[in-house]
Design a protein around this motif. Sequence first.
Motif, PDB file in Angstrom:
ATOM      1  N   MET A   1       0.837  -1.193   0.000  1.00 46.57           N
ATOM      2  CA  MET A   1       0.000   0.000   0.000  1.00 46.57           C
ATOM      3  C   MET A   1       0.875   1.248   0.000  1.00 46.57           C
ATOM      4  O   MET A   1       1.764   1.403   0.826  1.00 46.57           O
ATOM      5  CB  MET A   1      -0.909  -0.005   1.228  1.00 46.57           C
ATOM      6  N   TYR A   4      -2.828   5.488   2.257  1.00 51.04           N
ATOM      7  CA  TYR A   4      -4.104   5.178   2.887  1.00 51.04           C
ATOM      8  C   TYR A   4      -4.828   6.494   3.139  1.00 51.04           C
ATOM      9  O   TYR A   4      -4.466   7.255   4.044  1.00 51.04           O
ATOM     10  CB  TYR A   4      -3.915   4.416   4.197  1.00 51.04           C
ATOM     11  N   ASP A   6      -8.335   6.752   3.523  1.00 44.97           N
ATOM     12  CA  ASP A   6      -9.703   6.326   3.850  1.00 44.97           C
ATOM     13  C   ASP A   6      -9.892   6.269   5.365  1.00 44.97           C
ATOM     14  O   ASP A   6     -10.492   5.343   5.905  1.00 44.97           O
ATOM     15  CB  ASP A   6      -9.991   4.962   3.218  1.00 44.97           C
ATOM     16  N   MET A 307     -11.895   4.248  -8.044  1.00 45.17           N
ATOM     17  CA  MET A 307     -11.419   3.503  -6.885  1.00 45.17           C
ATOM     18  C   MET A 307     -10.657   2.248  -7.301  1.00 45.17           C
ATOM     19  O   MET A 307      -9.648   1.892  -6.685  1.00 45.17           O
ATOM     20  CB  MET A 307     -12.596   3.129  -5.981  1.00 45.17           C
ATOM     21  N   THR A 308     -11.128   1.599  -8.354  1.00 50.10           N
ATOM     22  CA  THR A 308     -10.457   0.383  -8.828  1.00 50.10           C
ATOM     23  C   THR A 308      -9.054   0.692  -9.335  1.00 50.10           C
ATOM     24  O   THR A 308      -8.087  -0.006  -8.990  1.00 50.10           O
ATOM     25  CB  THR A 308     -11.279  -0.285  -9.938  1.00 50.10           C
ATOM     26  N   ASP A 311      -6.849   1.627  -6.440  1.00 53.42           N
ATOM     27  CA  ASP A 311      -6.514   0.432  -5.667  1.00 53.42           C
ATOM     28  C   ASP A 311      -5.398  -0.353  -6.338  1.00 53.42           C
ATOM     29  O   ASP A 311      -4.505  -0.889  -5.663  1.00 53.42           O
ATOM     30  CB  ASP A 311      -7.764  -0.444  -5.510  1.00 53.42           C
ATOM     31  N   GLY A 314      -2.234   0.937  -5.328  1.00 55.47           N
ATOM     32  CA  GLY A 314      -1.947   0.868  -3.900  1.00 55.47           C
ATOM     33  C   GLY A 314      -2.431   2.072  -3.118  1.00 55.47           C
ATOM     34  O   GLY A 314      -1.879   2.392  -2.061  1.00 55.47           O
ATOM     35  N   CYS A 316      -5.720   3.802  -1.250  1.00 57.94           N
ATOM     36  CA  CYS A 316      -7.027   3.482  -0.676  1.00 57.94           C
ATOM     37  C   CYS A 316      -7.862   4.741  -0.481  1.00 57.94           C
ATOM     38  O   CYS A 316      -7.450   5.655   0.240  1.00 57.94           O
ATOM     39  CB  CYS A 316      -6.857   2.783   0.666  1.00 57.94           C
ATOM     40  N   SER A 318     -12.405   6.076  -0.786  1.00 54.92           N
ATOM     41  CA  SER A 318     -13.764   5.573  -0.660  1.00 54.92           C
ATOM     42  C   SER A 318     -14.703   6.418  -1.506  1.00 54.92           C
ATOM     43  O   SER A 318     -14.379   7.547  -1.884  1.00 54.92           O
ATOM     44  CB  SER A 318     -14.200   5.618   0.805  1.00 54.92           C
ATOM     45  N   ALA A 322     -18.195   3.664   4.654  1.00 53.13           N
ATOM     46  CA  ALA A 322     -17.853   2.245   4.570  1.00 53.13           C
ATOM     47  C   ALA A 322     -19.037   1.375   4.944  1.00 53.13           C
ATOM     48  O   ALA A 322     -19.161   0.240   4.478  1.00 53.13           O
ATOM     49  CB  ALA A 322     -16.671   1.942   5.493  1.00 53.13           C
ATOM     50  N   THR A 325     -21.041   0.611   1.760  1.00 55.19           N
ATOM     51  CA  THR A 325     -20.391  -0.046   0.642  1.00 55.19           C
ATOM     52  C   THR A 325     -21.176  -1.284   0.243  1.00 55.19           C
ATOM     53  O   THR A 325     -21.589  -2.082   1.064  1.00 55.19           O
ATOM     54  CB  THR A 325     -18.952  -0.440   1.009  1.00 55.19           C
ATOM     55  N   GLU A 360       2.052  10.605   0.734  1.00 54.07           N
ATOM     56  CA  GLU A 360       0.837   9.898   0.335  1.00 54.07           C
ATOM     57  C   GLU A 360      -0.051  10.793  -0.522  1.00 54.07           C
ATOM     58  O   GLU A 360      -0.639  10.346  -1.527  1.00 54.07           O
ATOM     59  CB  GLU A 360       0.078   9.421   1.574  1.00 54.07           C
TER      60      GLU A 360
END
Length: 383
Positions: A1, A4, A6, A307-308, A311, A314, A316, A318, A322, A325, A360
């Motif tokens: 990852m 992050y 999310d 999002m795909t 992802d 690496g 994350c 939303s 959540a 989802t 990040e």
Amino acid sequence: MKAYLDNNATTRMAPEVLEAMMPFLTGKYGNPSSFHSFGSEVMDAVERARESVAALIGAERDEIFFTSGGTESDNTALRGACAINPLRPGLVVTDVEHPAVLRTAEMMESEGTPVRFAPSLKDGSLDLDTLFGMITEEVGLVSVMTANNETGAVYPVREIAEVARSRGVLVHTDAVQAAGKIVIDVGDTGVDLLSLSAHKFHGPKGVGVLFVRRGLQLPPLITGGHQEGGMRAGTYNAAGIAGMGKAAELAQEHLSGGPEHMMELSSRLERGILDSCPGSRVVAADVSRLPNTVTVLFRGVESEAVMTLLDMEGICVSSGSACSTGESSPSHVLTAMGIGPRDAGTAIRFSLSRYTAGSEVDCLLEVLPGMIDKLRKISPYAD
């Protein structure tokens, strides 16, 4: 990852929290309710954690009741408060609440409780005039979240509590998403009930708190043993509670230093997206928001595709809550704001924490513009 982003879904556990929990997962396994010293020393840790959580929200230790998380706390508050006075069984909630409140209110309505849903405005704020008009003599509880989990909008809980309590109505706030990000003071806001969940501020999952103002007697949601003064039966999750206590201490330390780190990174992220992704729009841009949350509509691009691709890199993120989802319908929060299904389906939520690094955010901004451009070229919905 690589990144992050999310953190409104959950946060990484602070190392100090894990350290605080470990004794109760290994050698100190006594039941806190036991008479012997092997159990009572665990109860001592539970009480220390209670004091730490109370300090985080400006409460007294005897106003703190441990639960399994925010959802249980919300259910206990709504069902309990509406059962206190049979002459005032009514409930008012907003139409942008977390599902833990909204679905509970809907279930209570199906069971016969008078429930009113206060609307939101297009800018992400609440329609206060309508909400205040709903607080009538049959209403026993008003529940308004402190901050929205999808947009980050911060709501005027203090103003709402002043009006509600002047009419003899109890006030609950779901502060799950706000804890550790902004200062919470139950004395200042005047709420009677408040929900927290440890995993939203770098504590463990499976433990939460319901603040109940001193003097208010709620019927328990879970009955059985004597734990929590009869308010919440069940063997204490000692390790989780100890972890929540440490997380509360760390959150208070963080807040005393100010949220500048999160605000700077959020501003950098927001500016970077708007500058590099033409046609994008920040949701609730003109209202007070949490310092860590940026939700963006990428016109003409389906959020699942974004999002795909992220992802695969690496990263994350939303598309919203959540807890929602897997649902095929548009976000109820965005719908309440008057955002149509097509635009709501393009929303991406970026949420930071005190552990988020600038690298990040840079990683996201390096790859996102190209993804949006590529997806718009092949999207049948792009303008």
